[in-house]
Design an enzyme around this catalytic site. Structure first.
Site, mmCIF file in Angstrom:
data_model
loop_
_atom_site.group_PDB
_atom_site.id
_atom_site.type_symbol
_atom_site.label_atom_id
_atom_site.label_comp_id
_atom_site.label_asym_id
_atom_site.label_seq_id
_atom_site.Cartn_x
_atom_site.Cartn_y
_atom_site.Cartn_z
ATOM 1 N N ASP A 42 0.859 -1.172 0.000
ATOM 2 C CA ASP A 42 0.000 0.000 0.000
ATOM 3 C C ASP A 42 0.895 1.220 0.000
ATOM 4 O OD1 ASP A 42 -3.201 0.325 0.567
ATOM 5 O OD2 ASP A 42 -2.082 2.110 1.186
ATOM 6 N N ASP A 68 4.518 2.981 -4.180
ATOM 7 C CA ASP A 68 3.601 3.518 -5.175
ATOM 8 C C ASP A 68 3.591 2.577 -6.378
ATOM 9 O OD1 ASP A 68 2.211 4.951 -7.073
ATOM 10 O OD2 ASP A 68 3.498 6.725 -7.000
ATOM 11 N N VAL A 69 2.425 2.020 -6.715
ATOM 12 C CA VAL A 69 2.382 1.066 -7.830
ATOM 13 C C VAL A 69 2.728 1.715 -9.166
ATOM 14 C CG1 VAL A 69 0.744 -0.510 -6.733
ATOM 15 C CG2 VAL A 69 -0.124 1.398 -8.127
ATOM 16 N N ASN A 95 -4.832 -4.889 -7.208
ATOM 17 C CA ASN A 95 -6.014 -4.207 -6.683
ATOM 18 C C ASN A 95 -5.852 -2.686 -6.588
ATOM 19 O OD1 ASN A 95 -8.503 -3.893 -4.804
ATOM 20 N ND2 ASN A 95 -6.804 -3.177 -3.537
ATOM 21 N N TYR A 160 -12.174 7.763 -14.667
ATOM 22 C CA TYR A 160 -12.092 6.452 -14.020
ATOM 23 C C TYR A 160 -12.552 5.324 -14.941
ATOM 24 C CZ TYR A 160 -13.236 2.645 -10.804
ATOM 25 O OH TYR A 160 -13.332 1.423 -10.181
ATOM 26 N N LYS A 164 -10.500 1.822 -16.188
ATOM 27 C CA LYS A 164 -10.903 0.442 -15.942
ATOM 28 C C LYS A 164 -11.066 -0.356 -17.226
ATOM 29 C CE LYS A 164 -10.407 0.227 -11.649
ATOM 30 N NZ LYS A 164 -9.340 -0.633 -11.099
ATOM 31 N N THR A 195 -17.360 0.650 0.732
ATOM 32 C CA THR A 195 -16.012 1.051 1.123
ATOM 33 C C THR A 195 -16.067 2.485 1.653
ATOM 34 O OG1 THR A 195 -15.516 1.942 -1.080
ATOM 35 C CG2 THR A 195 -15.012 -0.400 -0.702
#
Length: 253
Positions: A42, A68-69, A95, A160, A164, A195
């Site tokens: 994370d 950081d991905v 994820n 967004y 995706k 969430t």
């Protein structure tokens, strides 16, 4: 929560990005119940450390690697930590992501670039370096997080939603690219899930999104985690290139 000695992913080395909250955390907890060895990522160190400590206190073998991905160096370090600690990687759950709400008029180029960096580039890098280790072993399973926004047009998702589409497209193309190397690649496409981000919509906002789901409610993070677990497990050994909706019937309309 106690970890089972024998489970559906027992002793499988599992890397989960964006693991500290929401669906990522629920997935980490579910995999822990099924006996996985966990490498959790994370960007936020404190909640990641708390999760790892909680899981290990209940018998899981887990480590946390903050990063950081969207950073290639950080993803390389994450994968290297998994290999050096556990000897390889069996499962990746890609994820990590952000969910900005913006229509075309309000979206900025910077918001587009940031979202694509995290949701698109981050998923690509995670898959690239995890898959390289899986190919060495001749086996592995990747589960990406897509969304109903990758299939159905929605207001306020000018940034967004397209990000995706990247997740679903990457899933299908990598599934074909890696099929002869023993690596399966699938995705889940959640609907609206309970969430912290959704809670921020307020009562009226939540009621509106509930009305869009034929089952008459929003989903729970644990329900998405269960779908991820299935796709990652040997129970889905003849499934690759699939994008599984977990959406209360949203896409069936």
């Amino acid at each position: 929560m106690s970890r089972q000695t024998i489970g559906r992913v027992a002793n499988k080395v599992t890397v989960i990005t964006g693991a500290a909250r929401g669906m990522g955390r629920a997935t980490a907890e579910r995999f822990a119940q099924e006996g996985a060895k966990l490498v959790l990522n994370d960007q936020d160190q404190a909640p990641l450390d708390e999760l790892v400590q909680t899981l290990n206190a209940n018998g899981t073998n887990a480590i946390g690697v903050a990063g950081d991905v969207a950073s290639e160096a950080d993803i390389k370090r994450l994968i290297q930590e998994a290999v050096s600690t556990f000897g390889g990687i069996d499962i990746l759950v890609a994820n990590a992501g952000i969910i900005p709400e913006a229509d075309l008029a309000s979206a900025t180029a910077d918001l587009w670039d940031h979202t694509m960096a995290v949701d698109g580039r981050g998923m690509f890098l995670s898959c690239k370096y995890a898959a390289a280790e899986m190919v060495k072993a001749g086996r592995g399973a990747i589960v990406c997080l897509s969304s109903i926004s990758a299939f159905a047009g929605q207001k306020g998702q000018a940034v967004y939603g397209p990000a995706k589409f990247v997740a679903s497209g990457l899933t299908k193309h990598l599934a074909i690219d890696l099929a002869d190397k023993g690596v399966r690649v699938n995705a889940v496409a959640p609907g609206t899930i309970d969430t912290p981000a959704v809670a921020g919509l307020g009562k009226e906002g939540i009621e509106k999104v509930v009305s869009l789901h034929p089952l008459g409610r929003i989903g729970k993070p644990e329900e998405v985690a269960n779908a991820i677990l299935f796709l990652a497990s040997d129970e889905a050994s003849f499934i690759t290139g699939a994008v599984l909706p977990v959406d209360g019937g949203y896409l069936a309309q």
